[in-house]
Each structure stands twice: as structure tokens, then as C-alpha cells.
Design a protein around this motif. Structure first.
Motif, PDB file in Angstrom:
ATOM      1  N   THR A   1     -21.094 -78.264  26.733  1.00 34.20           N
ATOM      2  CA  THR A   1     -20.047 -77.428  27.318  1.00 34.20           C
ATOM      3  C   THR A   1     -18.698 -77.898  26.792  1.00 34.20           C
ATOM      4  OG1 THR A   1     -21.344 -77.038  29.301  1.00 34.20           O
ATOM      5  CG2 THR A   1     -18.974 -76.668  29.452  1.00 34.20           C
TER       6      THR A   1
ATOM      7  N   GLY B   1     -18.312 -80.559  32.652  1.00 36.89           N
ATOM      8  CA  GLY B   1     -19.165 -79.939  31.651  1.00 36.89           C
ATOM      9  C   GLY B   1     -19.862 -80.999  30.826  1.00 36.89           C
TER      10      GLY B   1
ATOM     11  N   THR C   1     -17.577 -71.149  31.990  1.00 40.57           N
ATOM     12  CA  THR C   1     -17.878 -72.196  31.020  1.00 40.57           C
ATOM     13  C   THR C   1     -18.106 -71.575  29.653  1.00 40.57           C
ATOM     14  OG1 THR C   1     -20.298 -72.157  31.228  1.00 40.57           O
ATOM     15  CG2 THR C   1     -19.075 -73.458  32.847  1.00 40.57           C
TER      16      THR C   1
ATOM     17  N   LEU D   1     -14.271 -75.340  30.368  1.00 43.97           N
ATOM     18  CA  LEU D   1     -14.565 -74.727  31.660  1.00 43.97           C
ATOM     19  C   LEU D   1     -13.256 -74.470  32.383  1.00 43.97           C
ATOM     20  CD1 LEU D   1     -14.232 -77.128  34.021  1.00 43.97           C
ATOM     21  CD2 LEU D   1     -16.460 -77.774  33.197  1.00 43.97           C
TER      22      LEU D   1
ATOM     23  N   ARG E   1     -24.970 -77.250  31.694  1.00 41.30           N
ATOM     24  CA  ARG E   1     -23.704 -76.585  31.398  1.00 41.30           C
ATOM     25  C   ARG E   1     -22.569 -77.141  32.250  1.00 41.30           C
ATOM     26  NH1 ARG E   1     -22.019 -72.261  28.605  1.00 41.30           N
ATOM     27  NH2 ARG E   1     -24.132 -71.769  27.975  1.00 41.30           N
ATOM     28  N   ALA E   2     -22.757 -77.244  33.553  1.00 38.52           N
ATOM     29  CA  ALA E   2     -21.708 -77.778  34.414  1.00 38.52           C
ATOM     30  C   ALA E   2     -22.305 -78.250  35.724  1.00 38.52           C
ATOM     31  CB  ALA E   2     -20.626 -76.728  34.677  1.00 38.52           C
TER      32      ALA E   2
END
Length: 691
Positions: A107, A75, A121, A110, A80-81
Motif C-alpha cells: 500500500t 498501509g 487506499t 491511504l 492493504r490497511a
């Protein structure tokens, strides 16, 4: 009490400024260790050998392996990821932030679901669920409140594949937004199952092992247990206090009968999960964390890294193992920032505090220290492998290490005193590396064990194996080339030159050996006897030599700004290629292509037959080395900007950029072309997948 020194199984990363290691995670199959470093990278190592398999830049906030260990999720702040292949670092997919969120936050959490098909997430005011294979957004779960509550934590239910997701919301930004929520979502139907209001922002949520209950730890000092199906209160463990008494974490015992809480008041407390009654509390001398329950639930371990000056009498200074039923102390772990039970609950590993570079492994039942795992700086994290046989650590000395705490058996350790400047791989499963330390080390590629050290009279500049792996040639600053047995390292003969020998190369049949020297000449020798065959002149030091596949031609690279091609049999020059700077390396492919590396920051590709230029790539820093894969389908480069590059010579495009952080000096493909080894100024040799 007897203490022994544990033996290092794997030395996972080079030390150096800004390379402190801050956290380490195991894959479920115990094969991989992922470590976050202060330089903003995550590096994945093979635990058994210590080989670095991939490195990902970007300063991720959180990392997690998939349940099968094949994928690693990270993250970040702006993305975001990202999901990558744990073995290669190749990106599988990425999950983007949602456009239009009130604030683009990094983020913060997660989590993989049980079957590894989904990734949850949390960052903005919604928890998002993505397809872990494609990165496609499947579901978005906002807080559902009129106020903006950022996501602080996410946790999947313990059932497989994990149909319910618990999300903790809340903000500590201002007094009127310090409330929080725990929401349980049905990820199959995409609906809210239950919602529980909290009086403070939620620091963590924990599922009971049965999946019936959730424990929430909050920033106002409160904690409670709620029913996971309805969100209604089961029991309140702690009433709200203030931000100076935040509850940081909550953990259920294996039988769900108890809940352990850790707080900012330096305590770890145990509560009855049904009645909410406090069974006992253990006050530490400094901030305390819950290391966890033993698997059978009989023991509870904590971590604490110091003791305050005004601590009351009887305050424990350090982490503890105590009887989970009674709170009776079983063992004192000493100052530690992290602690962990082995999977069978028989051992506890404790990572030393800020002034201690030691991880200790204890037998808590005998109150005995079993062994010490020494580092060159404070240890930030410790974790047992899922199989229980090894301990991984992360230290501020810039290393992540794997120890065999039970047997102390010596395993692999890729440690080198000084800069590594040359590396080569053989068909017989050997790796040779050499550098400024004046030694060549011969490694077993499968285990990482050092088989032999070959002493030289100066820094080692070059190493090369013959095609069959039975011969190893080296070049050194002492003005000599040497030939050794490639399997055992036994010396055969030395070849004296008039200056540093910076390059060596065999013909494919192993009959001829070429060298390049600072005395402005390349030479060809009989590789079996060392008898001289030809001297090939340049107007400057010769940096590199490479034979064509049939051995009929020799390409050379020189400081006179030329690359030249000679007839091996007669020694006559065929042509020369003028560059914009010193030519540092040449390579010849099976398909008859010639590549050069130059300090004018270009990698060039020519046709060997006539010297016609086909492609060139601007690297942005002096290029130190080039090499082709055995099948000629890939071209690798090493450069002073701290990167190694991988190219498709047929298409004329760059495929990968492998960041190292410090200048890369050499690159070498394994004989099957599946692996790429690099040598770097940080003192490490690394192995990457090249397929």
C-alpha cells in the motif's frame, strides 16, 4: 542573534541500534503523536506525558490518523490497511488486498475522508474505498486503461465528508508504461466523473482549497492544473522533460491563485494557477521540498539538506522562507530535511540535515533563530501540533520528542540511564521505577514529572507500593531493603540482608512487608517499624514473594525450582510446587489463584488452596514476571523474548502480546486495573491500556 535551548516536554522512545525514527504524525486534537521507527514498528505516544500507549509491528509503508484522532490507519505490503485504536493499539479492522490483481504491491498511499467513515487506499491497479469501521470493501476504482497502471497517490476532495476521490496512476517500470492518469471518482454514485491523461507517471495530486481544480506532478518533469469536474486542462505549468527532472510535489496557495512545485532539479517554482506563468523559481543547493504556505498565504517555506560541490554562485544552501508573492528571501533555515510552519504562521521549525542532530525554530519575520531542539542524531522529520504550542521531532538517535518551543517550560521526560528492572504504580498517582543506575525515580503519573530520585548503594531489583500508596519498599543488590514515604519519597528505615534483595511485597492492609533475598531466605517484617517477624528458608536464592489477599499466606519463588506457600502468622510451609527450572515470579489473585513464571518458558496457574494446576501457557522464552490485575480478571507476564503477555485466567487464554524488542523485566497494573506498566532492557518504562 540570541538562541536559547528549548526544554524537553516529552521523550517518546528509547534509543538503540535499528531504532531510528523516520517520520512523525500528530492527531488533529494534538493529543497523540505517531512515529515510524526503523525496527518496523509504529508507536503512539501521549504528547503531553511522553507515555507510549501502543506499539504496532509489521513495517507499515504509510500511517494516518482519522480526523477525530481516535483511530490510526496503516498501509502494509501484504495487508492493504489496518485500523487500530490510537490509544490502545487494539485492532478495529483490516482491509485485505484484492485477489487477482496483476501484482500484489504494498500500500503506497491511504487517506481518510472528512468524516472519518471511509478510508481510501492505493497499491495495485485500483484505488479501493473501505468502510473504516468494519473493513468492508465498498468501492473499487481501476484505472480504466488497457495498460496496467498502479496507484501512486490518492486524495479526497476538501469538502466534508469528501464525496470525490482523486487518484494518480502510473508506472515507471518501463519506457512504454511511463504514461499516467489522474482520475476523479464520485464515491457516492460509484462512477468516474473525470479522467485526465498525463504524459508521465503521477507522483502527487493536490486539490485546490475550493475543490474546483487539481494539480498533478509527474515523473517526466511535467505538471498541470485540470478542472476537477471534467478533467480538461486548465493550464500546463511544465512541459515534459525527462526522468532526471521529475516533479515531486504540488501545493496550492490558500487562495488557490498560485501553485508551488518542487522538482528533482533542486528548484521550488511558483506558478500562476490560471495562466500557468512562472512567477519565480528558487534554486537550492540540494534536493528541495515544499514545507508549505503560511495560513494567510503570504509566505512559502522549503526544505533542503545540503549543497552540491559544483553549485553555481548564489545558490542557497539550506531551507528558505520567502515572500510568496515576490520570491524575496525572508529567512534562511539552514540545512534541513524537513520544515513546517506553526498553524498561525509566526514560526518555522526546521529539522537538521544528515550531520546535524538539531531542530531549529525560527521567527522568519525577524530572521532570528528562536531556539534549538537538540537530539543525539540526525533529525528526519518535524511537525507542529495542530494547536501550535508544541513541536514533534523524529530522529535517528531512536527517539521522537515533543518540545514546547515558545515557553521552554520543562514537562515530562521518561529518560533513564541504564536498564529499567522494576516499576510500580500507586493509588496516589505515583509511579516508581528503578534499575541498573542505582536509583529509584518517583514520578507523577499524570504529568510524567520526576518528583524525587532515591539513591541506593547498588542496582535496584524491586519496588512495591503499599495498598494505600503511603509506603514504598525497594530491594537492591547492596543487600538492603528500604522503606520510603510513598507520596514524597522521604526515607523511613533500612533492612539488611545477607545478599541481594530481589523482591518486596506488602500485605493489603500495609501492616506486613515480605522480602526475598539471594541468601536463600524470605523474610516477613512489621512494615511500620521494620521489626523482623519470620524467616522462611529455601534451598536457593528467593526471586519473588507475594501475599494472598487476606495476608494470611505468603507465596515464594526460588532458584531451587520450587514455588512454596507459607502461613504468614506461624511461618510454617503449607506445600511446594516443583517446576522445570528456576521459578522467577509468583502472583496471587483475589479469587484465590496462584500464578508462577519460570525460566522453563511456562506461565502456570494453580489453585492457592491446594496447589492444583489449572492451566499453563508456553511462552517460548524464560518468563521473568507475572502479576494479576487488582480485580483478578487479567494476568500479565514479562518475558525474555521481548514481550509482555495479557491473559484471561478464567478462560485460560492469552488475550494480547505486547512487543518491546528487548527483554521485559517487570509488569505492574495501575490500582484501577485500566493500565499496565512495563519495564524493559531498552531503558524505558511504558504504559499500555489493559482494559
Amino acid at each position: 542573534m540570541t538562541t536559547r535551548q528549548a526544554k524537553l516536554v516529552s521523550f517518546l522512545a528509547p534509543g538503540g541500534e535499528d531504532r531510528a525514527a523516520f517520520g512523525t504524525s500528530w492527531s488533529a486534537d494534538s493529543r497523540w503523536v505517531a512515529t515510524r521507527f526503523a525496527d518496523g514498528t509504529v508507536r503512539v505516544f501521549e504528547a503531553r506525558t511522553g507515555v507510549e500507549r501502543c506499539r504496532i509491528a509489521g513495517s507499515p509503508n504509510v500511517v494516518a490518523f482519522s480526523p477525530d484522532g481516535q483511530w490510526l490507519a496503516m498501509g502494509f505490503d501484504k495487508v492493504r490497511a489496518v485500523v487500530v485504536d490510537a490509544a490502545t493499539g487494539a485492532e478495529r479492522c483490516r482491509m485485505q488486498h484484492v485477489v487477482g490483481t496483476p501484482e500484489e504491491r504494498g500500500t503506497s498511499s491511504l487517506a481518510w475522508n472528512g468524516n472519518g467513515k471511509r478510508l481510501a487506499t492505493g497499491a495495485d491497479d485500483a484505488a479501493l474505498i473501505f468502510n473504516a469501521a468494519t473493513g468492508a470493501l465498498e468501492l473499487a476504482f481501476p484505472s480504466g486503461d488497457t495498460r496496467w497502471y498502479p496507484v501512486r497517490c490518492v486524495a479526497w476532495s476538501p469538502d466534508t465528508p469528501g464525496l470525490r476521490l482523486a487518484v494518480g496512476f502510473g508506472s515507471s517500470a518501463a519506457a512504454d508504461t511511463q504514461r499516467g492518469l489522474v482520475t476523479i471518482f464520485d464515491t457516492d454514485g460509484g462512477i468516474v466523473m473525470a479522467r485526465a491523461a498525463m504524459t508521465g507517471f503521477v507522483n502527487s495530486v493536490a486539490w485546490s482549497n475550493s475543490g474546483k481544480y487539481l494539480a498533478a506532478a509527474c515523473g517526466d518533469g511535467s505538471a498541470m492544473v485540470v478542472h476537477s469536474t471534467t478533467g480538461t486542462l486548465r493550464t500546463r505549468l511544465l512541459e515534459p522533460l525527462d526522468l532526471d527532472h521529475q516533479v515531486w510535489g504540488a501545493v496550492f496557495s490558500p487562495d488557490d491563485a498560485s501553485v508551488a512545485l518542487s522538482g528533482a532539479d533542486y528548484t521550488v517554482r511558483l506558478f500562476d494557477a490560471a495562466s500557468g506563468a512562472e512567477r519565480y523559481r528558487v534554486t537550492h543547493g540540494y534536493a528541495a521540498g515544499i514545507a508549505g504556505f503560511s495560513r494567510d498565504g503570504r509566505w512559502l517555506a522549503t526544505s533542503s539538506s545540503g549543497i552540491v560541490v559544483d553549485a553555481p554562485p548564489g545558490t542557497e544552501g539550506g531551507g528558505l522562507v520567502f515572500d510568496a508573492a515576490t520570491g524575496k528571501k525572508l529567512s534562511l533555515l539552514g540545512f534541513c530535511v524537513s520544515a513546517a510552519f506553526s498553524p498561525d504562521g509566526t514560526l518555522v521549525a526546521a529539522a537538521g540535515g544528515p550531520s546535524d542532530g538539531v531542530t531549529r525554530v525560527f521567527d522568519p519575520f525577524a530572521d532570528q533563530e528562536r531556539c534549538r531542539l537538540t537530539h543525539g542524531g540526525p533529525v528526519n522529520a518535524v511537525a507542529f501540533s495542530p494547536a501550535g504550542g508544541q513541536v514533534a521531532t523524529a530522529s535517528q538517535d531512536g527517539t521522537s520528542r515533543v518540545f514546547d518551543a515558545a515557553s521552554g517550560t520543562q514537562g515530562s521526560g521518561q529518560i533513564y540511564s541504564g536498564t529499567v528492572t522494576a516499576v510500580a504504580c500507586s493509588h496516589l498517582g505515583r509511579i516508581a521505577s528503578g534499575g541498573s543506575g542505582g536509583k529509584v525515580r518517583l514520578w507523577d503519573a499524570a504529568t510524567g514529572a520526576v518528583l524525587k530520585e532515591l539513591a541506593h548503594g547498588g542496582a535496584v531489583s524491586a519496588v512495591a507500593f503499599s495498598e494505600d500508596g503511603l509506603s514504598l519498599a525497594t530491594g537492591s543488590k547492596d543487600g538492603k531493603a528500604r522503606v520510603f514515604a510513598g507520596d514524597t519519597g522521604e526515607p523511613r528505615f533500612e533492612l539488611t540482608h545477607g545478599g541481594e534483595v530481589g523482591t518486596v511485597a506488602f500485605t493489603r492492609d500495609g501492616k506486613w512487608l515480605a522480602t526475598g533475598s539471594a541468601d536463600t531466605a524470605a523474610r516477613i517484617f512489621d512494615a511500620g517499624t521494620g521489626t523482623g517477624h519470620a524467616v522462611l528458608s529455601h534451598a536457593g536464592p528467593v526471586h519473588h514473594v507475594a501475599f494472598s489477599q487476606d495476608g494470611d499466606f505468603l507465596a515464594t519463588a526460588s532458584a531451587d525450582r520450587t514455588a512454596r506457600v507459607f502461613d504468614r502468622q506461624t511461618g510454617a510451609q503449607r506445600y511446594q510446587l516443583t517446576h522445570g527450572g528456576s521459578v522467577l515470579s509468583v502472583a496471587v489473585s483475589p479469587a484465590g489463584l496462584l500464578a508462577t513464571a519460570c525460566d522453563d518458558e511456562l506461565v502456570r496457574l494453580f489453585r492457592l488452596a491446594d496447589g492444583a494446576e489449572l492451566f499453563h501457557w508456553q511462552i517460548g522464552a524464560p518468563v521473568r514476571a507475572v502479576t494479576f490485575s487488582p480485580d483478578g480478571r487479567r494476568l500479565a507476564s514479562a518475558s525474555a523474548d521481548g514481550t509482555a503477555g495479557l491473559f484471561d485466567p478464567a478462560a485460560g487464554v492469552q488475550i494480547l502480546r505486547l512487543d518491546h524488542g528487548l527483554p521485559v523485566n517487570a509488569v505492574a497494573f495501575s490500582p484501577d486495573g485500566q493500565w499496565l506498566a512495563t519495564a524493559c532492557d531498552d531503558g524505558a518504562a511504558r504504559v499500555f491500556t489493559a482494559a
